[in-house]
Write an enzyme that holds these catalytic residues in place. Structure first.
Site, PDB file in Angstrom:
ATOM      1  N   LYS A 126      34.424  29.332  36.362  1.00 47.73           N
ATOM      2  CA  LYS A 126      33.515  29.563  37.481  1.00 47.73           C
ATOM      3  C   LYS A 126      32.531  28.432  37.736  1.00 47.73           C
ATOM      4  O   LYS A 126      31.996  28.288  38.835  1.00 47.73           O
ATOM      5  CB  LYS A 126      32.725  30.856  37.220  1.00 47.73           C
ATOM      6  CG  LYS A 126      32.685  31.729  38.456  1.00 47.73           C
ATOM      7  CD  LYS A 126      32.325  33.126  38.136  1.00 47.73           C
ATOM      8  CE  LYS A 126      32.029  33.925  39.378  1.00 47.73           C
ATOM      9  NZ  LYS A 126      31.403  35.189  39.044  1.00 47.73           N
ATOM     10  N   LYS A 204      44.412  40.437  44.586  1.00 43.08           N
ATOM     11  CA  LYS A 204      43.456  41.357  43.972  1.00 43.08           C
ATOM     12  C   LYS A 204      42.402  41.767  45.002  1.00 43.08           C
ATOM     13  O   LYS A 204      41.899  40.930  45.744  1.00 43.08           O
ATOM     14  CB  LYS A 204      42.789  40.645  42.778  1.00 43.08           C
ATOM     15  CG  LYS A 204      41.866  41.546  42.013  1.00 43.08           C
ATOM     16  CD  LYS A 204      41.278  40.863  40.800  1.00 43.08           C
ATOM     17  CE  LYS A 204      40.214  41.779  40.226  1.00 43.08           C
ATOM     18  NZ  LYS A 204      39.505  41.297  39.088  1.00 43.08           N
ATOM     19  N   LYS A 207      35.752  41.797  47.658  1.00 41.37           N
ATOM     20  CA  LYS A 207      34.912  41.733  48.848  1.00 41.37           C
ATOM     21  C   LYS A 207      34.942  40.318  49.434  1.00 41.37           C
ATOM     22  O   LYS A 207      34.992  40.128  50.641  1.00 41.37           O
ATOM     23  CB  LYS A 207      33.487  42.121  48.447  1.00 41.37           C
ATOM     24  CG  LYS A 207      32.556  42.207  49.614  1.00 41.37           C
ATOM     25  CD  LYS A 207      31.124  42.417  49.139  1.00 41.37           C
ATOM     26  CE  LYS A 207      30.150  42.167  50.265  1.00 41.37           C
ATOM     27  NZ  LYS A 207      28.936  41.499  49.828  1.00 41.37           N
TER      28      LYS A 207
END
Ligand code: TRP
Length: 342
Positions: A126, A204, A207
């Site tokens: 990340k 997957k 949002k």
């Protein structure tokens, strides 16, 4: 000493404590509901449950724009209760309201090396996407360990992606116990089979990909989203044989349609059932399944004072428990300087 004082439950049956956490990043969708919440709802009868809305964790991403945080926290509390978490049975609260999480995070940060944290896959994957490779983000799993250990939780219900974080929490508990004296329970992950739910683009559900079905979608919005779903590209029109395996709509049927294996898969394979009808049935069944949750949601949204009260009660119960563990931590470290309670 009871972990939290709740009158209506069968306290004797409860032996162990569970801590679960979720980031308040927007409204809940079908993936969160089926992947985590339904499971928490089942666990609340058997364990001392602490359900934490981890707003400090979400700061690692939204620190620069916190304008929606309060609304997201509120929405998450509403979603929790609408899905069936019962404030009479478990403590529902906001992480930043219980300062002991931060206190233990600081102490734990002394017991772990920087390379251990930079090696974690969650960090490495990340780090490049973040606008700021912050000290806070590096410490994310240490704060998570504090969330868990401050309640002396035995079990933590999580997805496989969180495995290393729970391992790290256990490692920190052991390290503290060895360095000072035994204060912490060694937490274990609680993996439960999670049904696969995919988004409209067959990836997957999330949002950020905007392929999701939020719980608070209206029935019409749900219908529209399901119409836009990816289906077997080889099945162009009714009559063409299809392959239910690998079709995200079939995954929905498996969850929401009784006897999907007999009623949906065979006619899809023969071509007798077209995608339009198949989606229509999936929509109907999903909407029926979500109706009670959506109704409860609509009711709760009309009572904001009640929702904030639930969070205040949750905070008080959580604080009581967290303070008692923190007292033990201070005594074990011989930093219990205060001779008079504040
Ligand atoms: N890191 C978790 C996630 O992304 C959220 C979380 C924070 C958490 N603290 C926790 C989960 C403590 C379980 C226990 O899903």
């Amino acid at each position: 000493m009871p972990d939290c004082e709740v009158a209506s439950m069968n306290d004797k049956a409860r032996k162990e404590t569970i801590l679960s956490g979720m980031q308040p990043t927007g409204k809940l969708h079908l993936g969160n509901l089926e992947g985590a919440l339904r499971n928490w709802v089942r666990l609340q009868d058997e364990y001392w449950m602490y359900c934490c809305i981890v707003d400090w964790h979400s700061l690692t991403e939204v620190y620069a724009d916190t304008s929606e945080l309060k609304e997201s926290v509120f929405a998450m509390a509403v979603d929790f209760m609408a899905a069936g978490l019962d404030p009479e049975k478990c403590a529902i609260f906001v992480q930043s309201e219980v300062k002991e999480h931060a206190e233990l995070h600081l102490i734990f940060s002394m017991l772990i090396t920087v390379p251990t944290l930079t090696r974690l896959p969650t960090y490495r994957e990340k780090k490049d996407d973040l606008s700021l490779d912050s000290y806070g983000f590096l410490g994310y799993p240490v704060l998570q360990a504090a969330d868990i250990c401050i309640y002396n939780a035995h079990k933590v219900p999580v997805g496989k992606d969180q495995e290393k974080h729970i391992w790290l929490a256990k490692d920190l508990a052991i390290r503290f116990n060895q360095t000072y004296r035994k204060v912490f329970v060694e937490p274990e992950p609680l993996f439960t089979p999670i049904p696969l739910i995919l988004g409209s683009d067959n990836r997957k559900m999330s949002k950020s990909l905007n392929n999701h079905i939020p719980i608070d979608f209206t029935e019409k919005e749900t219908e529209k989203r399901i119409k836009s779903y990816y289906t077997d590209p080889k099945k162009v029109r009714k009559g063409d044989p299809g392959t239910p395996e690998g079709c995200p709509i079939y995954l929905l049927h498996q969850l929401y349609t009784a006897d999907a294996a007999d009623k949906i898969a065979p006619p899809c394979r023969t071509g007798e059932l077209g995608c339009v009808d198949c989606k229509k049935q999936a929509t109907e069944n999903l909407n029926v399944a979500l109706r009670p949750i959506r109704d409860r949601r609509a009711e709760l949204v009309k009572q904001p004072d009640y929702v904030w009260d639930v969070l205040a009660t949750g905070r008080d119960r959580a604080t009581q428990r967290a303070q008692s563990v923190m007292d033990k931590v201070r005594r074990a470290m011989k930093t219990d300087y205060r001779y008079k309670k504040r």
